[in-house]
Design an enzyme around this catalytic site. Structure first.
Site, mmCIF file in Angstrom:
data_model
loop_
_atom_site.group_PDB
_atom_site.id
_atom_site.type_symbol
_atom_site.label_atom_id
_atom_site.label_comp_id
_atom_site.label_asym_id
_atom_site.label_seq_id
_atom_site.Cartn_x
_atom_site.Cartn_y
_atom_site.Cartn_z
ATOM 1 N N ARG A 1 84.881 77.522 37.426
ATOM 2 C CA ARG A 1 84.348 75.998 37.253
ATOM 3 C C ARG A 1 84.650 75.160 39.192
ATOM 4 O O ARG A 1 85.915 75.771 38.983
ATOM 5 C CB ARG A 1 85.264 74.830 36.446
ATOM 6 C CG ARG A 1 85.001 73.460 36.340
ATOM 7 C CD ARG A 1 85.278 72.923 35.478
ATOM 8 N NE ARG A 1 84.580 72.460 34.623
ATOM 9 C CZ ARG A 1 84.430 71.955 33.534
ATOM 10 N NH1 ARG A 1 84.729 70.369 33.806
ATOM 11 N NH2 ARG A 1 82.714 71.862 32.366
ATOM 12 N N PRO B 1 86.712 72.146 28.582
ATOM 13 C CA PRO B 1 88.184 71.921 28.957
ATOM 14 C C PRO B 1 87.869 70.417 29.326
ATOM 15 O O PRO B 1 86.890 69.733 29.840
ATOM 16 C CB PRO B 1 87.821 72.581 30.639
ATOM 17 C CG PRO B 1 87.269 73.309 30.807
ATOM 18 C CD PRO B 1 86.074 73.342 29.556
ATOM 19 N N ALA C 1 92.584 71.894 31.268
ATOM 20 C CA ALA C 1 93.657 72.564 32.466
ATOM 21 C C ALA C 1 94.499 72.333 32.019
ATOM 22 O O ALA C 1 95.437 72.434 32.155
ATOM 23 C CB ALA C 1 92.707 71.830 33.749
ATOM 24 N N TYR D 1 91.907 69.933 41.923
ATOM 25 C CA TYR D 1 93.304 70.323 42.459
ATOM 26 C C TYR D 1 92.909 71.397 42.932
ATOM 27 O O TYR D 1 92.572 71.394 44.203
ATOM 28 C CB TYR D 1 92.886 70.906 40.619
ATOM 29 C CG TYR D 1 93.092 69.867 39.914
ATOM 30 C CD1 TYR D 1 93.901 68.373 39.678
ATOM 31 C CD2 TYR D 1 91.828 69.235 38.757
ATOM 32 C CE1 TYR D 1 93.732 67.375 38.928
ATOM 33 C CE2 TYR D 1 91.529 68.743 38.012
ATOM 34 C CZ TYR D 1 92.588 67.371 37.905
ATOM 35 O OH TYR D 1 92.350 66.468 36.978
#
Length: 696
Positions: free
Chosen positions: A266, A75, A110, A223
């Site tokens: 991840r 990604p 993402a 995040y």
């Protein structure tokens, strides 16, 4: 650590609110076709009678999904979507090219699961029903080539800025993220957290309905999920103060919404900042997840406060995170790893050596989507040089380009240069200049079937980029020059080095067209004393043999100046930088200058004078106007001038008489822009127009 999925998963499949798909549904039929086509890549390998880097081309099972090999297109955000988060045709073509190129699993990027988790203006969304058609087209594009399709589910949390999402950012605790812009996030209430868990599940359901095969929950890079895990950003005292609680609920919701998909995660093996998660604590937290929660783990590192660990600079050794991935394999789950994996030997050693089961490759496949097939065939591939133009462009909001791949970043709103009405005649093509622009023009001409002669005045190909490749901060640059040399040899381009492309030589070749790629001359400001013997253009100095000086002054602050100053300082030299600019290398992004700039500013033997305009150069000092007025600055050793180049624009008169109007000027010679990406892009598009063909 979580165990291999078993009975827990079967129970969740039965209880899923989505229910099992009907046996004859289009979704199931597409997946059956994908399973059959996944073997094509392996058959081609077997028919070839041998395998290069065999460990990379063994199949791998991730839960219910079988991958044809161990190469995953990781990604990677690209700014290729619409402002509403929908996939564009250009983005779909980009992803399909990576599937056609042989990667077994193609992740998009993402993707935000809810509107307040959107971190970039053109980020991909999975938050609404209108995102499903694009997801379905993406999955279908991957399946056409026997690859699987993957989506990374994400919410930006404290990294989101209101000016981007239009909504106030939310997070576990009110801890702003300065590198992302510094908006103060609002702490989530308990019910709001459960609402967010449902948003992850709903997004997973949309992906399932669209035919996506693999989901990865983004719990890395600072995040939202990572914010709950980290002691730096989770200051809560309620049940969600337990770091893995939110992640466990998210994984359960995703599983329930998409029971027949491979579901993984991840992670950042460590955050890379004081007080953050280290490798041991991260391992403990992931190990606390319920049995059956994961089908795979994909290992990365870093957060926004340690961005060098997220996208590593070229100076760091390849595959540097593999040692951190290895422990996660012990419980039996498939494990992937990212981090400077751009060459097949490194990728193969990681898999064959048991450090990971698959390699997550982003920049390497951005540079050459055919990387897996070329590696399988033992062919040359266009190499990533780890310059980080891609990540710097992402943060700037532009469609993400690539220095070495002129296709990337031309996908949205950037028309190539054309030369209306100008075409080469029948006959051979002569390219004068063996830098990146000249080599690309020669390659394109040869690909069009032209007989090509390339003339370079220096003894080696590479031009000024070869000079940059010799500096310590650019260890990967030489790889693209070597690739071009291999390509020119493959295409039977006649290369003459150490000779001048003068009128007699060119005329003797009777060319149907001439490409001028000679760059430009040194740009030296009109300053008294600039013609003194100790004042030397920085590129001319780089051409001279010998050891770096013990002391020197660098006059200028562009990327070339910074790199040379860093190189000399790294050899123990005393360096003085003087410039009218307000920062070092302002023309490049923060990732491209991060390490060199830090080394220079922290080196006691380096003096940096910003906002100082040189007015006069004497033998032993320089006079400059700065913030405090006019000052005298000692001139340490030679004065190396770095103020760009003056483009040639047209050939010398004698050469022009010999070739007439059948020429085209490309690269730095056109406008003096020193970007290698611009030179390659311009050379390719101009050469295609010159030869009157749409090109490759």
């Amino acid at each position: 650590m979580p165990s291999t999925p078993g009975a827990t998963r079967e129970r969740r499949r039965t209880s899923s609110t989505a229910g099992p798909a009907a046996p004859a549904s289009p979704l199931r039929l597409r997946r059956a076709d994908a399973r059959r086509s996944s073997h094509r890549f392996r058959r081609r390998r077997e028919q070839a009678g041998g395998v290069n880097h065999p460990a990379l081309f063994e199949p791998l099972t991730l839960g219910p999904v079988e991958l044809g090999n161990r190469i995953v297109c990781a990604p990677m955000e690209r700014n290729y979507c619409t402002a509403d988060g929908e996939l564009t045709d250009s983005y779909l073509r980009y992803l399909e090219a990576r599937a056609e190129g042989g990667a077994a699993l193609i992740f998009s990027e993402a993707a935000y699961v809810r509107a307040d988790g959107k971190g970039r203006p053109r980020q991909m969304g999975v938050a609404e029903e209108r995102h499903i058609p694009g997801l379905a087209a993406m999955a279908e594009a991957a399946h056409r080539h026997g690859a699987k399709s993957g989506v990374e589910l994400n919410h930006g949390g404290r990294t989101v800025q209101r000016r981007v999402s239009g909504l106030p950012p939310v997070a576990p605790s009110p801890v702003p993220c300065a590198p992302a812009g510094g908006d103060m996030p609002r702490a989530l209430g308990r019910e709001e957290i459960h609402d967010l868990v449902e948003a992850y599940g709903a997004a997973a359901g949309r992906c399932r309905d669209a035919g996506v095969d693999v989901l990865s929950v983004h719990a890395a890079h600072g995040y939202l999920v990572h914010q709950f895990l980290s002691p730096l950003t989770n200051l809560r005292s309620d049940e969600f103060g337990e770091p893995a609680r939110f992640l466990a609920l998210v994984m359960e919701a995703v599983r329930d919404a998409a029971p027949d998909l491979a579901v993984g995660i991840r992670i950042s093996a460590f955050e890379g900042v004081p007080g953050g998660l280290d490798a041991e604590r991260t391992f403990e937290l992931i190990g606390s997840l319920p049995a059956g929660a994961l089908d795979f783990i994909d290992v990365s590192a870093g957060n926004y406060e340690a961005p060098q660990w997220m996208v590593q600079p070229g100076e760091w050794h390849p595959g540097l995170l593999a040692e951190h991935a290895a422990p996660y394999r012990r419980p039996g789950l498939p494990v992937g790893v990212a981090g400077r994996i751009t060459v097949p030997d490194v990728a193969h050693d990681i898999v064959a050596g048991g450090k990971a089961d698959f390699v997550s490759m982003a920049r390497a496949l951005h540079a050459d989507p055919q990387w897996p097939r070329r590696v399988l065939d033992g062919a040359s591939f266009r190499p990533c040089i780890a310059c980080n133009l891609c990540i710097d462009s992402l943060h700037g909001g532009a469609p993400v380009p690539c220095t070495v791949n002129p296709d990337a970043g031309l996908l949205i709103g950037e028309p190539p240069r054309r030369t209306p009405g100008l075409r080469a005649r029948a006959g051979s093509v002569v390219v004068i200049g063996g830098g990146p622009a000249g080599m690309e023009a020669a390659r394109v001409a040869a690909e069009h079937g032209q007989k090509v002669h390339l003339i370079e005045r220096e003894q080696r190909l590479g031009g000024q980029f070869l000079l940059a490749a010799g500096l310590g901060c650019n260890p990967e640059y030489r790889r693209i020059i070597d690739w071009y040399a291999e390509e020119l040899d493959r295409l039977n381009v006649i290369v003459s080095t150490g000779v001048e492309g003068d009128a007699d030589r060119v005329a003797g070749l009777r060319p149907g067209g001439v490409v001028i790629a000679t760059g430009g001359g040194a740009r030296v400001p009109d300053v008294e004393g600039a013609d003194r013997p100790h004042v030397i253009d920085i590129r001319e100095w780089l051409r001279r043999p010998g050891e770096p000086p013990e002391r020197c002054t660098v006059w200028g602050a562009d990327q070339a100046a910074m790199a040379v100053a860093d190189h000399i300082a790294a050899q123990g030299g005393e360096v003085q930088i003087i410039t009218a600019r307000e920062a070092l290398a302002p023309e490049v992004g923060p990732r491209a200058r991060m390490l060199a700039e830090t080394r220079l500013t922290e080196n006691s033997k380096v003096r940096i004078l910003l906002r100082h305009r040189v007015q006069r150069i004497e033998t032993d000092h320089m006079v400059a106007d700065g913030p405090a007025g006019r000052i005298s600055v000692p001139a340490l050793g030679p004065v190396l001038v770095s103020h760009g180049v003056i483009p040639a624009k047209t050939p010398p008169a004698s050469l022009a008489d010999a070739i007439g109007e059948r020429f085209c000027v490309v690269g730095e010679a056109v406008n003096g822009e020193t970007s290698m990406r611009a030179a390659i892009r311009d050379a390719r598009s101009a050469a295609e127009a010159f030869f009157g063909d749409a090109g490759r």
